[in-house]
Scaffold this motif. Structure first.
Motif: not given
Length: 396
Positions: A181-182, A185, A206, A217, A248, A262, A308
């Motif tokens: 997910l980062p 993002q 964010a 998270p 997220y 995200v 993140h």
């Protein structure tokens, strides 16, 4: 609410009260292509000043006859949200998003506004923002006033929904998707300006959004632990209700979907379609791992939060954190690893050539944050950034 959305679920940004989750059906391994859906939150800004303008009730009323429940109010009256119907076809998703944007843009223009897709306002509001006159929103504003500050901070996200068979598998998929997910993002980072100044971040949204409880998270949970955790969060008063679980990656409370939360909203519709296709391709691959009982990759919470943070700070223009090695490496190397991991799912859906093309274009042109800053340098004014964002949002 239209019958096509009557099974929709628990909303998106803080305080969404209507049931409107896209991406409701579909299977992964051994079945049809996973369905996907997108929610986009937009800012309404005054055509003359460029500041957020609280005219969402007028804009929504003007579009309801055409869009029905696919256009929604949000926490502040300077925001409008649209949501697609579930689909397994990327071209159809893009066409529907373009239509939704076009209809809302015309109504916004009639209200003296520009429709702008940016994670945060480029030009600050001229005073405290008005909370949408909804009982739940008003209660949230009163209860979480310290998180909200002086009611001048508004954020706009883009949420991707993937259809799954049930909540247990939604949680299993969320567990497997956490390390990736980062990177998603970073791809979507599109909020460098806030309060009229450069925040220093590619995604200030964010940072600002993390003021709300549970934003961050998701923990690794099975269904039984999820139920206990959700009950405890509400029982202890940290959250008003389960709709305020803003992880997220989260499962729906009402229908079998997993929602990825995200991304900043992006003016360039190609970035939105790219994001949705990558999420669906990755979900297709990782759902197979979950079905086979493979454990999710072990990732330390501190390292995941650091990843993140780097994604929010740099977007695609600097380093990210490689969670496998623990080393900082160029963000585009992480994108390449994501593409390699998602490739089988992308290929199965017929999306791989499109995604490769759009990533190449993004690499050449820069991400949303980079483009905003470039426009500011070139035009020399924040209103120039607003104008460019509105034009790109309209060009869909």
């Amino acid at each position: 609410m239209s019958t096509t959305l009557s099974a929709a679920a628990d909303g998106t940004s803080p305080g969404t009260t209507s049931e409107k989750e896209p991406g409701l059906s579909g299977r992964g391994p051994g079945g049809t292509r996973l369905t996907m859906g997108v929610e986009e939150e937009f800012l309404l800004v005054d055509r003359c000043s460029g500041a957020p303008a609280g005219r969402a009730p007028q804009v929504i009323a003007a579009t309801r006859g055409v869009l029905g429940a696919q256009v929604q109010q949000e926490f502040y009256t300077v925001q409008v949200e649209v949501c697609t119907l579930p689909t397994s076809d990327s071209a159809r998703l893009r066409a529907e998003l373009a239509l939704l944007r076009a209809v809302v843009r015309v109504a916004a223009a009639d209200a003296g506004c520009l429709l702008v897709a940016s994670g945060t306002p480029v030009i600050p509001p001229e005073g405290p923002l008005e909370v949408t006159p909804d009982p739940r929103y008003r209660l949230m504003a009163a209860r979480y006033v310290r998180s909200l500050g002086d009611l001048r901070q508004v954020v706009c996200g883009c949420h991707v929904h993937i259809g799954v068979p049930d909540k247990a598998r939604a949680l299993a998929l969320a567990n497997h998707m956490r390390p990736w997910l980062p990177v998603l993002q970073a791809i979507a980072a599109n909020s460098p300006f806030d309060g009229g100044t450069d925040s220093g971040y590619a995604s200030w949204r964010a940072v600002a959004h993390a003021r709300w409880p549970t934003v961050g998270p998701s923990p690794v949970l099975d269904e039984a632990r999820y139920e206990r955790t959700a009950d405890r969060l509400v029982r202890t008063g940290l959250l008003m209700d389960r709709k305020m679980i803003y992880w997220y990656a989260r499962p729906s409370e009402h229908v079998p979907t997993v929602e990825i939360r995200v991304a900043d909203v992006n003016a360039d519709l190609d970035v939105v379609v790219l994001l949705a296709a990558l999420v669906r391709g990755l979900a297709t691959v990782l759902s197979r791992d979950a079905e086979e009982g493979l454990p999710p990759p072990p990732v330390a919470s501190r390292a995941l939060r650091a990843a993140h943070h780097l994604a929010a700070l740099h977007g695609l223009e600097g380093d990210g954190l490689d969670l496998r090695s623990g080393r900082r490496i160029p963000a585009w190397d992480l994108v390449a690893a994501l593409l390699e991991r998602a490739a089988p799912g992308l290929e199965a859906a017929g999306d791989l050539p499109m995604v490769a093309t759009l990533l190449g274009r993004l690499h050449t042109q820069g991400g949303g944050a980079s483009r905003q800053r470039s426009t500011h340098r070139r035009r020399g004014s924040l209103y120039g950034v607003i104008d460019a964002l509105a034009a790109t949002t309209a060009a869909s």
